[in-house]
Design a protein around this motif. Structure first.
Motif, short mmCIF file in Angstrom:
data_model
loop_
_atom_site.label_atom_id
_atom_site.label_comp_id
_atom_site.label_asym_id
_atom_site.label_seq_id
_atom_site.Cartn_x
_atom_site.Cartn_y
_atom_site.Cartn_z
N PRO A 1 -14.52 52.42 52.53
CA PRO A 1 -15.37 51.43 52.96
C PRO A 1 -16.35 51.33 51.74
O PRO A 1 -17.02 52.13 51.30
CB PRO A 1 -15.83 51.72 54.29
N PRO A 2 -16.94 49.88 51.68
CA PRO A 2 -18.48 49.66 50.97
C PRO A 2 -19.39 50.85 51.12
O PRO A 2 -20.06 51.23 50.24
CB PRO A 2 -18.69 48.44 50.98
N ASP A 3 -19.71 51.24 52.30
CA ASP A 3 -20.73 52.02 52.87
C ASP A 3 -20.65 53.57 52.18
O ASP A 3 -21.38 54.23 52.59
CB ASP A 3 -21.34 51.78 54.16
N SER A 4 -19.60 53.72 51.75
CA SER A 4 -19.44 55.00 51.01
C SER A 4 -20.32 55.11 50.22
O SER A 4 -20.69 56.24 49.48
CB SER A 4 -17.88 55.12 50.44
N ALA A 5 -20.88 53.87 49.52
CA ALA A 5 -21.93 54.15 48.38
C ALA A 5 -23.44 54.68 49.12
O ALA A 5 -24.30 54.86 48.42
CB ALA A 5 -22.18 52.61 47.88
#
Length: 265
Positions: A205-209
């Motif tokens: 998912p993008p919020d892995s960042a």
């Protein structure tokens, strides 16, 4: 003076002179190439140094060239780091390449610290380099769309196709990421910024960042209507302006919707 010496003695004196000159030259080279002493504790934020940009998986330097050019136009010394091989190998080897590039930049500019931008997997490379005893020579680390907690895309690649070592190190169960994320994700020394897009389909998912201890910004938290994919991050004019703002002298800036018009113009 040498003309008055016997030939044998003259040869001895000349040999000694050559040795002295050689030693002096070696010492000069060592001193010039030596890094400044590392800062013990928080790195001062008032004086930005050269910027090192680390490419993502695959090592394509062209992906970061427009951002490097934008930084140069703004008066920053910017270098895109060439990664070894095809950029899909061990991320630790990529961190070694970053280390060499940092040494070159510090020696060339005479500055005491650098800023590092890591795009995608390049953010993991930057973190590995900092963790390897370099927290005292980097003022700011800014990551763009980096899979700090892995990406399910790497998990999928590992299960259905050939997945080189660099690919496996970006998986959600990666030992490399587990070590980096054990305890403090943002070691003392530099300040940390993580920028990503909520529309990322590569880092999933993008919020892995999201990085604990960093200033975390999604592009959409600044400009809610922005359409930016993973590959757009380094070349989007909006993201480039966000990067410039976050690499300015002083502490990182908590940007928001009130800044959208200024950064989009």
């Amino acid at each position: 003076m040498l003309a008055g010496l016997a030939p044998a003695r003259r040869r001895v004196v000349l040999t000694l002179l050559v040795l002295v000159i050689a030693v002096a030259a070696a010492l000069t080279t060592a001193l010039v190439g030596r890094r400044p002493a590392q800062v013990d504790g928080p790195v001062p934020q008032t004086r930005p140094g050269p910027v090192l940009l680390v490419p993502g998986y695959g090592g394509a330097t062209g992906s970061l060239q427009s951002l490097a050019d934008r930084l140069t136009a703004a008066g920053r010394d910017a270098t895109v780091v060439a990664l070894p091989g095809d950029g899909t190998g061990d991320l630790h080897a990529a961190a070694d390449a970053l280390d060499a590039a940092v040494s070159d930049a510090l020696a060339r500019t005479g500055e005491a610290t650098v800023d590092v931008i890591g795009y995608s997997a390049g953010g993991i490379v930057a973190r590995l380099w900092v963790a390897d005893g370099n927290a005292g020579v980097v003022r700011r680390v800014l990551t763009l769309g980096s899979p700090h907690h892995g990406t399910s895309l790497a998990d999928l690649a590992g299960s259905v196709a050939s997945c080189p070592v660099g690919c496996r190190q970006l998986g959600t169960g990666s030992e490399v990421l587990a070590v980096l994320n054990a305890g403090d994700e943002t070691p003392d020394g530099p300040t940390w910024v993580s920028v990503w897009t909520a529309q990322d389909e590569t880092v999933t998912p993008p919020d892995s960042a999201r990085l604990d201890g960093a200033l975390n910004l999604t592009v959409q938290s600044v400009c809610p209507d922005a359409r930016v994919g993973h590959g757009d991050l380094p070349r989007s004019p909006l993201v480039q302006r966000i990067v410039l703002a976050e690499l300015a002298a002083g502490e990182p800036v908590a940007l928001g919707p009130a800044d959208c018009a200024r950064l989009s113009g």
